[in-house]
Design a protein around this motif. Structure first.
Motif, PDB file in Angstrom:
ATOM      1  N   PRO A  52       0.802  -1.236   0.000  1.00  0.00           N
ATOM      2  CA  PRO A  52       0.000   0.000   0.000  1.00  0.00           C
ATOM      3  C   PRO A  52       0.831   1.279   0.000  1.00  0.00           C
ATOM      4  O   PRO A  52       0.521   2.214  -0.736  1.00  0.00           O
ATOM      5  N   ALA A  53       1.881   1.321   0.797  1.00  0.00           N
ATOM      6  CA  ALA A  53       2.706   2.533   0.845  1.00  0.00           C
ATOM      7  C   ALA A  53       3.430   2.758  -0.476  1.00  0.00           C
ATOM      8  O   ALA A  53       3.502   3.884  -0.975  1.00  0.00           O
ATOM      9  N   ILE A  54       3.941   1.702  -1.059  1.00  0.00           N
ATOM     10  CA  ILE A  54       4.644   1.808  -2.338  1.00  0.00           C
ATOM     11  C   ILE A  54       3.679   2.243  -3.436  1.00  0.00           C
ATOM     12  O   ILE A  54       3.984   3.118  -4.252  1.00  0.00           O
ATOM     13  N   MET A  55       2.492   1.634  -3.442  1.00  0.00           N
ATOM     14  CA  MET A  55       1.520   1.968  -4.469  1.00  0.00           C
ATOM     15  C   MET A  55       1.015   3.399  -4.319  1.00  0.00           C
ATOM     16  O   MET A  55       0.860   4.114  -5.310  1.00  0.00           O
ATOM     17  N   PHE A  56       0.774   3.834  -3.097  1.00  0.00           N
ATOM     18  CA  PHE A  56       0.313   5.209  -2.898  1.00  0.00           C
ATOM     19  C   PHE A  56       1.382   6.204  -3.348  1.00  0.00           C
ATOM     20  O   PHE A  56       1.061   7.229  -3.941  1.00  0.00           O
ATOM     21  N   ALA A  57       2.645   5.885  -3.080  1.00  0.00           N
ATOM     22  CA  ALA A  57       3.722   6.772  -3.522  1.00  0.00           C
ATOM     23  C   ALA A  57       3.789   6.844  -5.044  1.00  0.00           C
ATOM     24  O   ALA A  57       4.143   7.874  -5.602  1.00  0.00           O
ATOM     25  N   ALA A  58       3.422   5.751  -5.716  1.00  0.00           N
ATOM     26  CA  ALA A  58       3.515   5.721  -7.174  1.00  0.00           C
ATOM     27  C   ALA A  58       2.314   6.351  -7.870  1.00  0.00           C
ATOM     28  O   ALA A  58       2.476   7.071  -8.854  1.00  0.00           O
ATOM     29  N   VAL A  59       1.097   6.076  -7.364  1.00  0.00           N
ATOM     30  CA  VAL A  59      -0.090   6.522  -8.104  1.00  0.00           C
ATOM     31  C   VAL A  59      -1.038   7.393  -7.283  1.00  0.00           C
ATOM     32  O   VAL A  59      -2.092   7.794  -7.778  1.00  0.00           O
ATOM     33  N   GLY A  60      -0.699   7.673  -6.049  1.00  0.00           N
ATOM     34  CA  GLY A  60      -1.520   8.563  -5.229  1.00  0.00           C
ATOM     35  C   GLY A  60      -2.871   7.980  -4.870  1.00  0.00           C
ATOM     36  O   GLY A  60      -2.989   6.807  -4.531  1.00  0.00           O
ATOM     37  N   ASN A  61      -3.903   8.789  -4.997  1.00  0.00           N
ATOM     38  CA  ASN A  61      -5.247   8.376  -4.603  1.00  0.00           C
ATOM     39  C   ASN A  61      -5.866   7.324  -5.516  1.00  0.00           C
ATOM     40  O   ASN A  61      -6.937   6.807  -5.233  1.00  0.00           O
ATOM     41  N   PHE A  62      -5.211   7.008  -6.607  1.00  0.00           N
ATOM     42  CA  PHE A  62      -5.689   5.970  -7.519  1.00  0.00           C
ATOM     43  C   PHE A  62      -5.317   4.571  -7.019  1.00  0.00           C
ATOM     44  O   PHE A  62      -5.748   3.576  -7.593  1.00  0.00           O
ATOM     45  N   ALA A  63      -4.555   4.473  -5.945  1.00  0.00           N
ATOM     46  CA  ALA A  63      -4.069   3.186  -5.432  1.00  0.00           C
ATOM     47  C   ALA A  63      -5.176   2.177  -5.129  1.00  0.00           C
ATOM     48  O   ALA A  63      -5.048   1.011  -5.512  1.00  0.00           O
ATOM     49  N   PRO A  64      -6.270   2.553  -4.458  1.00  0.00           N
ATOM     50  CA  PRO A  64      -7.321   1.549  -4.230  1.00  0.00           C
ATOM     51  C   PRO A  64      -7.918   0.991  -5.518  1.00  0.00           C
ATOM     52  O   PRO A  64      -8.246  -0.191  -5.599  1.00  0.00           O
ATOM     53  N   TRP A  65      -8.044   1.843  -6.542  1.00  0.00           N
ATOM     54  CA  TRP A  65      -8.553   1.361  -7.815  1.00  0.00           C
ATOM     55  C   TRP A  65      -7.568   0.405  -8.485  1.00  0.00           C
ATOM     56  O   TRP A  65      -7.984  -0.536  -9.170  1.00  0.00           O
ATOM     57  N   MET A  66      -6.284   0.642  -8.287  1.00  0.00           N
ATOM     58  CA  MET A  66      -5.272  -0.279  -8.832  1.00  0.00           C
ATOM     59  C   MET A  66      -5.377  -1.648  -8.166  1.00  0.00           C
ATOM     60  O   MET A  66      -5.193  -2.676  -8.820  1.00  0.00           O
ATOM     61  N   MET A  67      -5.673  -1.666  -6.864  1.00  0.00           N
ATOM     62  CA  MET A  67      -5.849  -2.938  -6.161  1.00  0.00           C
ATOM     63  C   MET A  67      -7.050  -3.691  -6.738  1.00  0.00           C
ATOM     64  O   MET A  67      -6.982  -4.903  -6.960  1.00  0.00           O
ATOM     65  N   LEU A  68      -8.131  -2.988  -6.988  1.00  0.00           N
ATOM     66  CA  LEU A  68      -9.313  -3.635  -7.580  1.00  0.00           C
ATOM     67  C   LEU A  68      -9.023  -4.129  -8.999  1.00  0.00           C
ATOM     68  O   LEU A  68      -9.469  -5.210  -9.388  1.00  0.00           O
ATOM     69  N   LEU A  69      -8.281  -3.355  -9.765  1.00  0.00           N
ATOM     70  CA  LEU A  69      -7.902  -3.778 -11.104  1.00  0.00           C
ATOM     71  C   LEU A  69      -7.045  -5.045 -11.048  1.00  0.00           C
ATOM     72  O   LEU A  69      -7.243  -5.979 -11.832  1.00  0.00           O
ATOM     73  N   GLY A  70      -6.112  -5.079 -10.119  1.00  0.00           N
ATOM     74  CA  GLY A  70      -5.285  -6.278  -9.943  1.00  0.00           C
ATOM     75  C   GLY A  70      -6.124  -7.491  -9.577  1.00  0.00           C
ATOM     76  O   GLY A  70      -5.882  -8.601 -10.075  1.00  0.00           O
ATOM     77  N   ALA A  71      -7.125  -7.291  -8.720  1.00  0.00           N
ATOM     78  CA  ALA A  71      -8.010  -8.393  -8.344  1.00  0.00           C
ATOM     79  C   ALA A  71      -8.787  -8.902  -9.553  1.00  0.00           C
ATOM     80  O   ALA A  71      -8.943 -10.114  -9.731  1.00  0.00           O
ATOM     81  N   LEU A  72      -9.265  -7.989 -10.395  1.00  0.00           N
ATOM     82  CA  LEU A  72      -9.991  -8.411 -11.594  1.00  0.00           C
ATOM     83  C   LEU A  72      -9.085  -9.165 -12.566  1.00  0.00           C
ATOM     84  O   LEU A  72      -9.515 -10.121 -13.214  1.00  0.00           O
ATOM     85  N   LEU A  73      -7.831  -8.736 -12.664  1.00  0.00           N
ATOM     86  CA  LEU A  73      -6.905  -9.406 -13.577  1.00  0.00           C
ATOM     87  C   LEU A  73      -6.541 -10.817 -13.106  1.00  0.00           C
ATOM     88  O   LEU A  73      -6.280 -11.694 -13.931  1.00  0.00           O
ATOM     89  N   ILE A  74      -6.529 -11.043 -11.803  1.00  0.00           N
ATOM     90  CA  ILE A  74      -6.160 -12.352 -11.272  1.00  0.00           C
ATOM     91  C   ILE A  74      -7.360 -13.293 -11.189  1.00  0.00           C
ATOM     92  O   ILE A  74      -7.201 -14.504 -11.017  1.00  0.00           O
ATOM     93  N   LEU A  75      -8.576 -12.777 -11.354  1.00  0.00           N
ATOM     94  CA  LEU A  75      -9.784 -13.576 -11.233  1.00  0.00           C
ATOM     95  C   LEU A  75      -9.824 -14.790 -12.168  1.00  0.00           C
ATOM     96  O   LEU A  75     -10.245 -15.870 -11.728  1.00  0.00           O
ATOM     97  N   PRO A  76      -9.407 -14.705 -13.434  1.00  0.00           N
ATOM     98  CA  PRO A  76      -9.400 -15.920 -14.269  1.00  0.00           C
ATOM     99  C   PRO A  76      -8.503 -17.023 -13.709  1.00  0.00           C
ATOM    100  O   PRO A  76      -8.850 -18.205 -13.772  1.00  0.00           O
ATOM    101  N   LEU A  77      -7.364 -16.665 -13.139  1.00  0.00           N
ATOM    102  CA  LEU A  77      -6.488 -17.663 -12.537  1.00  0.00           C
ATOM    103  C   LEU A  77      -7.150 -18.303 -11.314  1.00  0.00           C
ATOM    104  O   LEU A  77      -7.043 -19.507 -11.105  1.00  0.00           O
TER     105      LEU A  77
END
Length: 140
Positions: free
Chosen positions: A33-58
């Motif tokens: 979370p700290a690394i992601m917030f430093a990289a993308v700011g307030n978009f970090a929670p949406w990046m986590m959701l995007l990652g979850a959607l990408l891993i869903l087929p696996l």
């Protein structure tokens, strides 16, 4: 030793489907979370959701595979059935190595956080001693 045919399935579909999520949360919860917030700011929670959607087929593939096998064992069993003994064996060692790396990474993150409270752990020698101490005290 327990016969493979007497092993009961107690995890179920949803438990198996959520195992990869457990691995991601367990290994990333401390540092990501700290690394992601430093990289993308307030978009970090949406990046986590995007990652979850990408891993869903696996997640779905592992859940579906787990219903097709009567024995326990996970990826090594699936690879053995599909590609034979040699690749099944390699898959087992790869799974073991990934577990070792995950434990080591989590331990280093824990020591880095402890170094904030105990600055003596910023010394490379003390950091190594703390990591070795934590890893050697771990019971499996």
């Amino acid at each position: 030793m327990t016969d493979a045919k007497t092993l009961r399935r107690t995890v179920g579909f949803w438990g198996t489907a959520l195992l990869p999520a457990n691995g991601m949360i367990g290994s990333g919860i401390f540092a990501l979370p700290a690394i992601m917030f430093a990289a993308v700011g307030n978009f970090a929670p949406w990046m986590m959701l995007l990652g979850a959607l990408l891993i869903l087929p696996l997640v779905y593939v592992f859940a579906a595979l787990s219903t097709r096998f009567e024995t326990s064992g996970g990826p090594p069993i699936y690879v053995h059935a599909a590609f034979g003994s040699f690749l099944g064996f390699q898959s087992g060692w790869t799974r073991f190595a990934s577990g070792v790396v995950a434990i080591a990474a989590n331990t280093h993150v824990a020591v880095a956080y402890l170094a904030v409270l105990f600055p003596v752990l910023n010394d490379p020698g003390m950091k190594a001693a703390a990591v070795i101490s934590l890893l050697s005290s771990r019971r499996s």
